[in-house]
Design a protein around this motif. Structure first.
Motif, PDB file in Angstrom:
ATOM      1  N   VAL A  78     -16.204  12.685  10.420  1.00  0.00           N
ATOM      2  CA  VAL A  78     -16.582  13.172   9.087  1.00  0.00           C
ATOM      3  C   VAL A  78     -18.020  12.770   8.804  1.00  0.00           C
ATOM      4  O   VAL A  78     -18.407  11.625   9.027  1.00  0.00           O
ATOM      5  CB  VAL A  78     -15.648  12.567   8.007  1.00  0.00           C
ATOM      6  N   VAL A  79     -18.815  13.702   8.303  1.00  0.00           N
ATOM      7  CA  VAL A  79     -20.152  13.404   7.799  1.00  0.00           C
ATOM      8  C   VAL A  79     -20.159  13.754   6.321  1.00  0.00           C
ATOM      9  O   VAL A  79     -19.888  14.897   5.933  1.00  0.00           O
ATOM     10  CB  VAL A  79     -21.242  14.181   8.543  1.00  0.00           C
ATOM     11  N   GLY A  80     -20.470  12.778   5.486  1.00  0.00           N
ATOM     12  CA  GLY A  80     -20.427  12.954   4.044  1.00  0.00           C
ATOM     13  C   GLY A  80     -19.339  12.100   3.438  1.00  0.00           C
ATOM     14  O   GLY A  80     -18.898  11.098   4.020  1.00  0.00           O
ATOM     15  N   HIS A  81     -18.898  12.496   2.268  1.00  0.00           N
ATOM     16  CA  HIS A  81     -17.894  11.732   1.525  1.00  0.00           C
ATOM     17  C   HIS A  81     -16.487  12.100   1.954  1.00  0.00           C
ATOM     18  O   HIS A  81     -16.170  13.280   2.132  1.00  0.00           O
ATOM     19  CB  HIS A  81     -18.052  11.991   0.022  1.00  0.00           C
ATOM     20  N   LEU A  82     -15.653  11.092   2.119  1.00  0.00           N
ATOM     21  CA  LEU A  82     -14.240  11.273   2.430  1.00  0.00           C
ATOM     22  C   LEU A  82     -13.409  10.498   1.428  1.00  0.00           C
ATOM     23  O   LEU A  82     -13.594   9.286   1.272  1.00  0.00           O
ATOM     24  CB  LEU A  82     -13.926  10.776   3.847  1.00  0.00           C
ATOM     25  N   ALA A  83     -12.501  11.189   0.752  1.00  0.00           N
ATOM     26  CA  ALA A  83     -11.533  10.539  -0.124  1.00  0.00           C
ATOM     27  C   ALA A  83     -10.183  10.526   0.570  1.00  0.00           C
ATOM     28  O   ALA A  83      -9.700  11.568   1.023  1.00  0.00           O
ATOM     29  CB  ALA A  83     -11.429  11.283  -1.458  1.00  0.00           C
ATOM     30  N   VAL A  84      -9.591   9.340   0.676  1.00  0.00           N
ATOM     31  CA  VAL A  84      -8.265   9.190   1.274  1.00  0.00           C
ATOM     32  C   VAL A  84      -7.309   8.789   0.167  1.00  0.00           C
ATOM     33  O   VAL A  84      -7.394   7.675  -0.376  1.00  0.00           O
ATOM     34  CB  VAL A  84      -8.281   8.140   2.400  1.00  0.00           C
ATOM     35  N   GLU A  85      -6.421   9.707  -0.198  1.00  0.00           N
ATOM     36  CA  GLU A  85      -5.421   9.425  -1.224  1.00  0.00           C
ATOM     37  C   GLU A  85      -4.238   8.725  -0.575  1.00  0.00           C
ATOM     38  O   GLU A  85      -3.753   9.153   0.477  1.00  0.00           O
ATOM     39  CB  GLU A  85      -4.989  10.720  -1.910  1.00  0.00           C
ATOM     40  N   LEU A  86      -3.768   7.652  -1.228  1.00  0.00           N
ATOM     41  CA  LEU A  86      -2.781   6.762  -0.626  1.00  0.00           C
ATOM     42  C   LEU A  86      -1.614   6.501  -1.567  1.00  0.00           C
ATOM     43  O   LEU A  86      -1.775   6.546  -2.794  1.00  0.00           O
ATOM     44  CB  LEU A  86      -3.438   5.413  -0.292  1.00  0.00           C
ATOM     45  N   PHE A  87      -0.471   6.194  -0.981  1.00  0.00           N
ATOM     46  CA  PHE A  87       0.649   5.613  -1.715  1.00  0.00           C
ATOM     47  C   PHE A  87       0.679   4.113  -1.434  1.00  0.00           C
ATOM     48  O   PHE A  87       0.581   3.695  -0.269  1.00  0.00           O
ATOM     49  CB  PHE A  87       1.987   6.195  -1.260  1.00  0.00           C
ATOM     50  N   GLU A  88       0.810   3.303  -2.489  1.00  0.00           N
ATOM     51  CA  GLU A  88       1.176   1.905  -2.313  1.00  0.00           C
ATOM     52  C   GLU A  88       2.684   1.840  -2.500  1.00  0.00           C
ATOM     53  O   GLU A  88       3.196   2.073  -3.601  1.00  0.00           O
ATOM     54  CB  GLU A  88       0.478   1.003  -3.331  1.00  0.00           C
ATOM     55  N   THR A  89       3.414   1.558  -1.436  1.00  0.00           N
ATOM     56  CA  THR A  89       4.867   1.647  -1.480  1.00  0.00           C
ATOM     57  C   THR A  89       5.471   0.440  -2.182  1.00  0.00           C
ATOM     58  O   THR A  89       4.825  -0.600  -2.354  1.00  0.00           O
ATOM     59  CB  THR A  89       5.447   1.753  -0.058  1.00  0.00           C
ATOM     60  N   THR A  90       6.721   0.577  -2.547  1.00  0.00           N
ATOM     61  CA  THR A  90       7.403  -0.504  -3.255  1.00  0.00           C
ATOM     62  C   THR A  90       7.643  -1.710  -2.364  1.00  0.00           C
ATOM     63  O   THR A  90       7.910  -2.809  -2.867  1.00  0.00           O
ATOM     64  CB  THR A  90       8.749  -0.011  -3.814  1.00  0.00           C
ATOM     65  N   ASP A  91       7.531  -1.526  -1.041  1.00  0.00           N
ATOM     66  CA  ASP A  91       7.694  -2.665  -0.137  1.00  0.00           C
ATOM     67  C   ASP A  91       6.352  -3.188   0.375  1.00  0.00           C
ATOM     68  O   ASP A  91       6.296  -3.891   1.386  1.00  0.00           O
ATOM     69  CB  ASP A  91       8.627  -2.319   1.027  1.00  0.00           C
TER      70      ASP A  91
END
Length: 363
Positions: free
Chosen positions: A228-241
């Motif tokens: 990737v060249v430029g901005h990268l957004a990584v959307e994540l889940f923080e799980t209950t565990d």
């Protein structure tokens, strides 16, 4: 907002816009109105540009490959961008590089969805069209085989994913240049309402240093592995565990990074430009202990200017950004940002301003 960030860098913009009324077309001096899906339009547009970049991922991949083969600097490149365009390709690639994701696979029909549900422990499951979805569109949570029929009506491949028991949603924003320099912004909490981002808190409150570092490391590794060249957004889940799982990717300045305009030393927009122009990247550190960005969604009142004046007078510390869009219910038409040392205070002020602009708060 990208144009605004480019002014002090001396960057001149040429814009390919769907209509003369789009947000960027209202501020950019050199505007071409045309269809980004038309290769000849793209060729003519790109012929006078040093670098071509994007504010959405929907430009056809084959067109971008054609431009690249003809010597146009297209950044991020089509080989990387396709993983933000196609969720099936994205999941397959992330599995190859051992990035943690929800269990998933492509499904052929509702009965195949039922089989997938049995594989992952039962209903409900999440179905996504592999292309074209955003802000909750193209995503369904289904509880039985009958409900699973609707996604297949779009005529594109469908991806099934387990419904993850998560504590909250996070986002890790990173920027990478052609020669491999990269920076990571603080991991943020992204609060979603009806599939649309309502607010972003930077940094994510209560996130352990270990998990924050893991999220940044994952995002930087994805950026490097996918080139990737430029901005990268990584959307994540923080799980209950206590784990993190990758949900989505976006290869452009992203709503979860809008807080950086006012809250970081160098905004995501400026660093995206620095990256695609192969300039040294700027400092991503926050300017304040807390920054909260609240999206302004359109409501029942198309004229927002009186509310805008009220918010400015009530709280001079607000930073209000309006996008020049026609106001429609539920549409993102702007955002407000507040920074400070007291999270409760900062969050309440941002929420109040966004609510007042929308018309859901009247005092």
């Amino acid at each position: 907002m990208t144009h605004q960030a480019g002014i002090p860098l001396g960057v001149r913009f040429k814009l390919l816009s769907d209509t003369p009324h789009d947000s960027a077309a209202q501020v950019c001096g050199d505007v071409v109105v045309g269809d980004y899906r038309d290769l000849e339009v793209l060729r003519a547009f790109a012929a006078t540009c040093d670098v071509v970049t994007f504010d959405h991922e929907h430009v056809p991949t084959e067109h971008l490959r054609a431009l690249r083969e003809e010597g146009v600097a297209v950044l991020p490149g089509p080989e990387a961008l396709r993983f933000a365009q196609d969720k099936g390709a994205m999941r397959a690639r992330l599995a190859e590089i051992a990035v943690p994701c929800p269990r998933n696979r492509l499904v052929a029909d509702p009965s195949d969805v039922a089989a997938f549900a049995a594989e992952v422990g039962g209903w409900p499951v999440v179905l996504k069209t592999t292309r074209g979805g955003y802000d909750g569109k193209g995503v369904w949570v289904v509880h039985d085989e009958r409900q699973a029929a609707e996604p297949f009506q779009a005529g594109v491949p469908v991806l099934a994913e387990e419904k993850v028991p998560f504590r909250r949603e996070l986002a890790a924003n990173v920027v990478r240049s052609p020669h491999g320099q990269a920076v990571a912004y603080p991991v943020v909490e992204s609060v979603q309402v009806d599939g649309v981002c309502s607010e972003v808190i930077a940094p994510a409150p209560g996130l352990s240093a270990t998990l924050a570092a893991e999220a940044q490391s994952v995002a930087l590794r994805i950026a490097g592995e996918l080139d990737v060249v430029g901005h990268l957004a990584v959307e994540l889940f923080e799980t209950t565990d206590g784990r993190i799982l990758v949900n989505e990717l976006a290869m452009r300045p992203h709503n979860s990074g809008h807080w950086t305009i006012d809250g970081a030393v160098t905004s995501q927009f400026e660093n995206h430009l620095r990256a695609v122009l192969d300039l040294p990247l700027g400092d991503p550190r926050p300017r304040a202990r807390w920054t909260v960005m609240a999206n302004v969604l359109g409501g029942d009142y198309p004229e927002m200017y009186p509310a805008f004046l009220h918010c400015m007078a009530r709280d001079p510390g607000l930073r209000i950004h309006m996008y020049g869009k026609d106001v429609k219910p539920g549409r993102k038409v702007g955002h407000v940002t507040v920074s400070g040392d007291d999270l409760d205070d900062v969050r309440e002020r941002a929420r109040h301003a966004a609510g007042y602009l929308r018309g859901t708060i009247t005092e």
